[in-house]
Write a protein that holds these residues in place. Structure first.
Motif, PDB file in Angstrom:
ATOM      1  N   THR A  10       0.776  -1.410  -0.115  1.00 57.44           N
ATOM      2  CA  THR A  10       0.073   0.109   0.015  1.00 57.44           C
ATOM      3  C   THR A  10       0.757   1.144  -0.135  1.00 57.44           C
ATOM      4  OG1 THR A  10      -1.961  -1.497   1.036  1.00 57.44           O
ATOM      5  CG2 THR A  10      -1.699   1.182   1.142  1.00 57.44           C
ATOM      6  N   LYS A  11       1.919   1.170   0.790  1.00 53.57           N
ATOM      7  CA  LYS A  11       2.901   2.359   0.762  1.00 53.57           C
ATOM      8  C   LYS A  11       3.428   2.501  -0.469  1.00 53.57           C
ATOM      9  CE  LYS A  11       6.494   4.088   3.894  1.00 53.57           C
ATOM     10  NZ  LYS A  11       5.847   5.267   4.340  1.00 53.57           N
ATOM     11  N   LEU A  12       3.899   1.490  -1.236  1.00 57.82           N
ATOM     12  CA  LEU A  12       4.523   1.756  -2.558  1.00 57.82           C
ATOM     13  C   LEU A  12       3.597   1.671  -3.617  1.00 57.82           C
ATOM     14  CD1 LEU A  12       7.406  -0.825  -1.876  1.00 57.82           C
ATOM     15  CD2 LEU A  12       7.600   1.514  -1.835  1.00 57.82           C
ATOM     16  N   ARG A  13       2.337   1.793  -3.409  1.00 58.91           N
ATOM     17  CA  ARG A  13       1.146   1.753  -4.536  1.00 58.91           C
ATOM     18  C   ARG A  13       1.466   2.424  -5.667  1.00 58.91           C
ATOM     19  NH1 ARG A  13      -3.896  -0.556  -4.373  1.00 58.91           N
ATOM     20  NH2 ARG A  13      -5.391   0.307  -5.916  1.00 58.91           N
ATOM     21  N   LEU A  14       1.702   3.879  -5.494  1.00 63.01           N
ATOM     22  CA  LEU A  14       1.822   4.895  -6.590  1.00 63.01           C
ATOM     23  C   LEU A  14       3.083   4.480  -7.465  1.00 63.01           C
ATOM     24  CD1 LEU A  14       0.459   8.169  -5.181  1.00 63.01           C
ATOM     25  CD2 LEU A  14      -0.548   6.654  -6.635  1.00 63.01           C
ATOM     26  N   LEU A  57      -4.330  -5.302 -10.132  1.00 63.41           N
ATOM     27  CA  LEU A  57      -3.282  -6.480  -9.592  1.00 63.41           C
ATOM     28  C   LEU A  57      -3.007  -6.218  -8.188  1.00 63.41           C
ATOM     29  CD1 LEU A  57      -1.385  -8.860 -10.202  1.00 63.41           C
ATOM     30  CD2 LEU A  57       0.482  -6.963 -10.926  1.00 63.41           C
ATOM     31  N   LEU A  58      -2.569  -5.206  -7.535  1.00 64.38           N
ATOM     32  CA  LEU A  58      -2.260  -4.950  -6.240  1.00 64.38           C
ATOM     33  C   LEU A  58      -3.458  -5.154  -5.199  1.00 64.38           C
ATOM     34  CD1 LEU A  58      -0.024  -1.820  -6.636  1.00 64.38           C
ATOM     35  CD2 LEU A  58       0.914  -4.069  -6.245  1.00 64.38           C
ATOM     36  N   ASP A  59      -4.784  -4.816  -5.918  1.00 61.22           N
ATOM     37  CA  ASP A  59      -6.096  -4.942  -4.970  1.00 61.22           C
ATOM     38  C   ASP A  59      -6.188  -6.602  -4.797  1.00 61.22           C
ATOM     39  OD1 ASP A  59      -6.325  -2.373  -4.905  1.00 61.22           O
ATOM     40  OD2 ASP A  59      -7.605  -1.974  -6.283  1.00 61.22           O
ATOM     41  N   ILE A  60      -6.065  -7.260  -5.859  1.00 63.56           N
ATOM     42  CA  ILE A  60      -6.299  -8.447  -5.903  1.00 63.56           C
ATOM     43  C   ILE A  60      -5.320  -9.299  -5.128  1.00 63.56           C
ATOM     44  CG2 ILE A  60      -6.320 -10.676  -7.296  1.00 63.56           C
ATOM     45  CD1 ILE A  60      -7.764  -8.996  -9.508  1.00 63.56           C
ATOM     46  N   LEU A 125      -6.407   3.293   1.457  1.00 58.88           N
ATOM     47  CA  LEU A 125      -7.067   1.868   1.578  1.00 58.88           C
ATOM     48  C   LEU A 125      -6.822   0.774   0.360  1.00 58.88           C
ATOM     49  CD1 LEU A 125      -9.728   2.477   4.053  1.00 58.88           C
ATOM     50  CD2 LEU A 125      -7.432   1.759   4.714  1.00 58.88           C
ATOM     51  N   GLY A 126      -6.754  -0.133   0.310  1.00 63.03           N
ATOM     52  CA  GLY A 126      -7.009  -1.065  -0.653  1.00 63.03           C
ATOM     53  C   GLY A 126      -8.040  -1.774  -0.483  1.00 63.03           C
ATOM     54  N   SER A 127      -8.145  -3.187  -0.914  1.00 59.27           N
ATOM     55  CA  SER A 127      -9.465  -4.035  -0.966  1.00 59.27           C
ATOM     56  C   SER A 127      -9.945  -4.149   0.424  1.00 59.27           C
ATOM     57  CB  SER A 127      -9.229  -5.276  -1.682  1.00 59.27           C
ATOM     58  OG  SER A 127      -8.109  -6.137  -1.035  1.00 59.27           O
ATOM     59  N   GLU A 128      -9.218  -3.727   1.570  1.00 58.37           N
ATOM     60  CA  GLU A 128      -9.792  -4.023   2.938  1.00 58.37           C
ATOM     61  C   GLU A 128     -10.830  -3.152   3.235  1.00 58.37           C
ATOM     62  OE1 GLU A 128      -5.846  -1.241   3.735  1.00 58.37           O
ATOM     63  OE2 GLU A 128      -6.752  -2.986   1.980  1.00 58.37           O
ATOM     64  N   TRP A 129     -11.112  -1.979   2.419  1.00 56.62           N
ATOM     65  CA  TRP A 129     -12.271  -1.276   3.024  1.00 56.62           C
ATOM     66  C   TRP A 129     -13.431  -1.871   3.042  1.00 56.62           C
ATOM     67  CZ3 TRP A 129     -16.734  -0.617  -0.040  1.00 56.62           C
ATOM     68  CH2 TRP A 129     -16.602  -1.088  -1.273  1.00 56.62           C
ATOM     69  N   GLU A 130     -13.671  -2.960   2.342  1.00 54.77           N
ATOM     70  CA  GLU A 130     -15.086  -3.715   2.394  1.00 54.77           C
ATOM     71  C   GLU A 130     -15.213  -4.230   4.016  1.00 54.77           C
ATOM     72  OE1 GLU A 130     -16.511  -6.524  -0.795  1.00 54.77           O
ATOM     73  OE2 GLU A 130     -14.487  -5.507  -1.753  1.00 54.77           O
TER      74      GLU A 130
END
Length: 197
Positions: A10-14, A57-60, A125-130
């Motif tokens: 998440t920190k390296l996402r961009l 890809l990162l979310d999955i 946040l990534g997919s953990e938002w759900e």
């Protein structure tokens, strides 16, 4: 995937999105090694831009099993500089990402987060938002509507979910309840730093 590795990605996402990882062999390798399914591979490949493909890809990847991070590193043969960067951060003190002793200031505990603050949080946040929003009281139908409304943007899905939570809970939608949800769902509570600034 370990929480510390989720936090690191998440920190390296961009930074990772700028490398166009999903345009190379990375998704195919992850599929070959059974880390992602054929449906997930298709979801990645059908995104309209290189950055969106990498974000998907990162979310999955963060939702996959305990071997996902190790196999992801193996898949980076076309991107040795990315692999070295990630491994370097792993060898540094990863505890700095995972063992922050953050406390929510007393004066913020009963305040209601602004839309701007929720937008900032959604972007971190990534997919953990759900999982966070389920803990906060939203049901699966509400989450489905958020995802249907914004099928190509995890950020927009999360932000819409937080707005629904705020509207549904009214004055009970506090920073304290948000903080507790982040802690209890295993999300990195340090993301709260961004909205406390």
């Amino acid at each position: 995937m370990d929480q510390k590795h989720k936090v690191l990605l998440t920190k390296l996402r961009l930074e990772l999105c700028a490398e166009a990882l999903a345009d190379g062999l990375v998704p195919q390798y992850l599929f070959q090694e059974l880390i992602i399914t054929s449906d997930q591979l298709e979801q990645i490949c059908t995104q309209t831009t290189s950055q969106r493909r990498t974000m998907k890809l990162l979310d999955i990847l963060q939702t996959r099993g305990p071997n996902a991070f190790k196999v992801f590193l193996e898949s980076l043969s076309e991107f040795p500089w990315v692999r070295e960067r990630i491994e370097g951060l792993c060898k540094e003190n990863l505890d700095q990402f995972t063992t922050r002793s953050l406390e929510l200031p007393e004066m913020l505990r009963h305040s209601c987060p602004t839309d701007k603050q929720l937008n900032i949080l959604a972007g971190k946040l990534g997919s953990e938002w759900e999982h966070i929003l389920i803990h906060l009281g939203l049901d699966h139908n509400q989450l489905y509507r958020c995802k249907s409304q914004y099928p190509y943007s995890v950020h927009s899905q999360a932000f819409e979910g937080f707005i629904k939570w705020k509207q549904q809970m009214g004055s009970k939608a506090t920073m304290q309840s948000l903080w507790e949800a982040l802690n209890q769902t295993g999300a990195d509570p340090s993301v709260m730093q961004y909205i406390m600034q």
